[in-house]
Each structure stands twice: as structure tokens, then as C-alpha cells.
Design a protein around this motif. Structure first.
Motif, PDB file in Angstrom:
ATOM      1  N   VAL A  56      10.179  10.316   9.152  1.00  0.00           N
ATOM      2  CA  VAL A  56       9.863   8.774   8.948  1.00  0.00           C
ATOM      3  C   VAL A  56       8.677   8.626   9.011  1.00  0.00           C
ATOM      4  O   VAL A  56       7.654   9.134   9.924  1.00  0.00           O
ATOM      5  CB  VAL A  56      10.671   8.171   9.590  1.00  0.00           C
ATOM      6  CG1 VAL A  56      10.562   6.631   9.369  1.00  0.00           C
ATOM      7  CG2 VAL A  56      12.228   8.436   9.680  1.00  0.00           C
ATOM      8  N   PHE A  57       7.921   7.673   7.812  1.00  0.00           N
ATOM      9  CA  PHE A  57       6.549   7.485   7.935  1.00  0.00           C
ATOM     10  C   PHE A  57       6.620   5.951   8.012  1.00  0.00           C
ATOM     11  O   PHE A  57       7.410   5.312   7.369  1.00  0.00           O
ATOM     12  CB  PHE A  57       5.760   7.906   6.737  1.00  0.00           C
ATOM     13  CG  PHE A  57       5.565   9.435   6.664  1.00  0.00           C
ATOM     14  CD1 PHE A  57       4.522   9.698   7.185  1.00  0.00           C
ATOM     15  CD2 PHE A  57       6.682  10.178   6.246  1.00  0.00           C
ATOM     16  CE1 PHE A  57       4.290  11.266   6.944  1.00  0.00           C
ATOM     17  CE2 PHE A  57       6.475  11.646   6.216  1.00  0.00           C
ATOM     18  CZ  PHE A  57       5.111  12.069   6.513  1.00  0.00           C
ATOM     19  N   ILE A  58       5.936   5.164   9.096  1.00  0.00           N
ATOM     20  CA  ILE A  58       5.883   3.785   9.224  1.00  0.00           C
ATOM     21  C   ILE A  58       4.572   3.285   8.958  1.00  0.00           C
ATOM     22  O   ILE A  58       3.598   3.623   9.806  1.00  0.00           O
ATOM     23  CB  ILE A  58       6.599   3.500  10.492  1.00  0.00           C
ATOM     24  CG1 ILE A  58       7.915   3.798  10.544  1.00  0.00           C
ATOM     25  CG2 ILE A  58       6.475   1.986  10.706  1.00  0.00           C
ATOM     26  CD1 ILE A  58       8.633   3.908  12.058  1.00  0.00           C
ATOM     27  N   SER A  59       4.481   2.361   7.949  1.00  0.00           N
ATOM     28  CA  SER A  59       2.899   2.262   7.786  1.00  0.00           C
ATOM     29  C   SER A  59       2.839   0.604   7.526  1.00  0.00           C
ATOM     30  O   SER A  59       3.258  -0.107   6.249  1.00  0.00           O
ATOM     31  CB  SER A  59       2.481   2.708   6.483  1.00  0.00           C
ATOM     32  OG  SER A  59       1.223   2.441   5.991  1.00  0.00           O
ATOM     33  N   ILE A 119       0.693  -1.147   0.035  1.00  0.00           N
ATOM     34  CA  ILE A 119      -0.074  -0.153   0.015  1.00  0.00           C
ATOM     35  C   ILE A 119       0.968   1.362   0.002  1.00  0.00           C
ATOM     36  O   ILE A 119       0.362   2.155  -0.433  1.00  0.00           O
ATOM     37  CB  ILE A 119      -1.070   0.125   1.137  1.00  0.00           C
ATOM     38  CG1 ILE A 119      -2.082  -1.120   1.053  1.00  0.00           C
ATOM     39  CG2 ILE A 119      -1.721   1.151   1.311  1.00  0.00           C
ATOM     40  CD1 ILE A 119      -2.869  -1.562   2.119  1.00  0.00           C
ATOM     41  N   THR A 120       2.034   1.226   0.710  1.00  0.00           N
ATOM     42  CA  THR A 120       2.874   2.157   0.646  1.00  0.00           C
ATOM     43  C   THR A 120       3.711   2.433  -0.797  1.00  0.00           C
ATOM     44  O   THR A 120       3.695   3.327  -1.573  1.00  0.00           O
ATOM     45  CB  THR A 120       4.198   1.978   1.659  1.00  0.00           C
ATOM     46  OG1 THR A 120       3.345   2.176   2.933  1.00  0.00           O
ATOM     47  CG2 THR A 120       5.129   3.237   1.532  1.00  0.00           C
ATOM     48  N   TYR A 121       3.867   1.365  -1.448  1.00  0.00           N
ATOM     49  CA  TYR A 121       4.453   1.105  -2.612  1.00  0.00           C
ATOM     50  C   TYR A 121       3.533   1.489  -3.700  1.00  0.00           C
ATOM     51  O   TYR A 121       3.963   2.238  -4.738  1.00  0.00           O
ATOM     52  CB  TYR A 121       5.023  -0.434  -3.085  1.00  0.00           C
ATOM     53  CG  TYR A 121       5.489  -0.791  -4.330  1.00  0.00           C
ATOM     54  CD1 TYR A 121       6.766  -0.072  -4.851  1.00  0.00           C
ATOM     55  CD2 TYR A 121       4.708  -1.225  -5.172  1.00  0.00           C
ATOM     56  CE1 TYR A 121       7.286  -0.494  -5.841  1.00  0.00           C
ATOM     57  CE2 TYR A 121       5.313  -1.328  -6.597  1.00  0.00           C
ATOM     58  CZ  TYR A 121       6.841  -0.870  -6.901  1.00  0.00           C
ATOM     59  OH  TYR A 121       6.969  -1.138  -8.195  1.00  0.00           O
ATOM     60  N   GLY A 169       8.388   1.287   0.263  1.00  0.00           N
ATOM     61  CA  GLY A 169       7.407   0.334   0.255  1.00  0.00           C
ATOM     62  C   GLY A 169       8.136  -1.179  -0.123  1.00  0.00           C
ATOM     63  O   GLY A 169       8.434  -1.028  -1.403  1.00  0.00           O
ATOM     64  N   ILE A 170       7.566  -2.175   0.326  1.00  0.00           N
ATOM     65  CA  ILE A 170       7.851  -3.551  -0.163  1.00  0.00           C
ATOM     66  C   ILE A 170       6.472  -4.479  -0.103  1.00  0.00           C
ATOM     67  O   ILE A 170       6.129  -4.460   0.976  1.00  0.00           O
ATOM     68  CB  ILE A 170       8.994  -4.295   0.550  1.00  0.00           C
ATOM     69  CG1 ILE A 170      10.383  -3.557   0.384  1.00  0.00           C
ATOM     70  CG2 ILE A 170       9.370  -5.521  -0.073  1.00  0.00           C
ATOM     71  CD1 ILE A 170      11.548  -3.981   1.093  1.00  0.00           C
TER      72      ILE A 170
END
Length: 205
Positions: free
Chosen positions: A76-79, A11-13, A48-49
Motif C-alpha cells: 500500500v502506498f499512501i500519498s 497527483i496519484t491519479y 487516486g481521487i
């Protein structure tokens, strides 16, 4: 020059968005358009991975941040969580207890390099796959999403960092904001996420 680092899964990717490339890429283009010579420059990295859980995050976050460490500070964003909470072969891929430990570890590692950290909520899933085992063999449920989101919210509060609540921005309209698989946003959904994130990014421009 500051760096913005976005850690997450597919979803980040930006998977399932063949038009805009997902919310992080929309935000990245916005930051590039807003930059003018002499103003603050914010370089954004989409890290994102697809399919990654917090187990993968804690193995790579220090290396990724060390390689992209701006002297003026990182944001930094951590999702994470959509894969962690998925039930596969009878058990969560990452248990709630382990998830909390991993998120806390990631936050502590990020604090060594970052001036600001944002924990991002897990999105809702569509009704048609709520509690249903899909072709990938994974089962996701609203109950689990709420439980893992509470862990993220508590961790953010305990560590005096920001919880970015995409879940609330999606839940009432999830059936029109999610793609056909019921997990990933569609182009409209990614656009909503970008709209919620851009005011944060503007603070650093």
C-alpha cells in the motif's frame, strides 16, 4: 499474485499528464511488462481521487482494501497532504493535528490487509504560487509542506514503515518538473517519481 494499492489525490491519479497518465500508471505498465508466466505477478490499482484529503481517505481505505485483498499480500502506498495543508477561507483544509491522526488511522487500517506500507512525501510547489492564493481559492506554502512532511516522516518512523521522499527528488529542479499550475508535476516530473518508485516495485516482481 500480489496487489499494489496507490491511495492519493490528483497527483496519484496523474492529472496534467496527457502523455503517460502519471507516475502510478508508468509504474503499472512497467510491472505488466516485467511479468512472465511463472514469476510473481503484481497487479497495481491507481486509487487516486482529485481533490481528496485524508478525511476522504479514512472513509474509504478499508472498503477499497477489502475489495482488493490478495491472499498473497497487499502493498500500500499512501500519498496525501497537498490538499490537506492548503489554506482555504483562512484555515487549513485539514489541520496538522488532524492530518497526523488521519494518517495514523489510515496506516492502522492498512496494516490489517497489507504486508508493506509506504508513506509518500508532499511535493514542493513552484515559487510563483508559494504563499499565493490561486484561482481555486487555495494557498500553499513551503513552510506548510515541510511541516506536514515532517508529520509523515515521524509517523513512518513510529510505525516502522517506509517514507518515500519525492520532495527531495524534486526540490532542486522543481521549476522544470512542475506543470504550469505550480502544483502538479509535468510529464518529466511524473517520470522522475516513477523512476524513484520502480526499485520498490521490483522487490515484489
Amino acid at each position: 499474485m500480489k496487489y499494489g494499492l496507490f491511495f492519493g489525490d490528483s497527483i496519484t491519479y496523474g492529472e496534467y499528464d496527457g502523455v503517460f497518465g502519471g507516475w502510478v500508471d508508468i509504474v503499472k505498465r512497467y510491472a505488466l511488462q516485467k511479468y512472465n508466466e511463472g514469476s510473481n505477478e503484481l497487479i497495481l490499482f491507481n486509487l487516486g481521487i482529485g481533490g481528496e484529503t485524508t478525511e476522504g481517505l479514512i472513509k474509504r481505505i478499508s472498503h477499497e482494501m477489502e475489495a482488493r485483498n490478495s491472499s498473497e499480500g497487499n502493498v500500500v502506498f499512501i500519498s496525501y497532504g497537498a490538499n490537506d495543508l492548503a489554506i482555504k477561507e483562512g484555515a487549513a483544509m485539514v489541520s496538522p493535528e488532524r492530518f497526523k491522526t488521519n494518517i495514523l488511522t489510515a496506516v492502522q487500517k492498512a496494516k490489517q490487509y497489507a504486508e508493506d506500507i509506504y508513506l509518500i512525501s508532499i511535493l514542493p510547489v513552484a515559487e510563483k504560487i508559494d504563499g499565493v492564493t490561486v484561482a481555486s481559492g487555495k494557498l500553499r506554502s513551503t513552510a506548510a509542506i515541510l511541516k506536514y512532511n515532517e508529520i509523515l516522516k515521524e509517523t513512518a518512523h513510529e510505525n516502522k514503515i517506509t517514507y518515500l521522499d519525492f520532495y527531495s527528488g524534486f526540490v532542486d529542479d522543481k521549476e522544470v518538473l512542475l506543470s504550469g499550475d505550480g502544483v502538479h508535476p509535468n510529464e518529466k516530473g511524473y517520470g522522475i517519481m516513477a523512476e524513484m518508485a520502480i526499485p520498490i516495485i521490483e522487490r515484489y516482481l
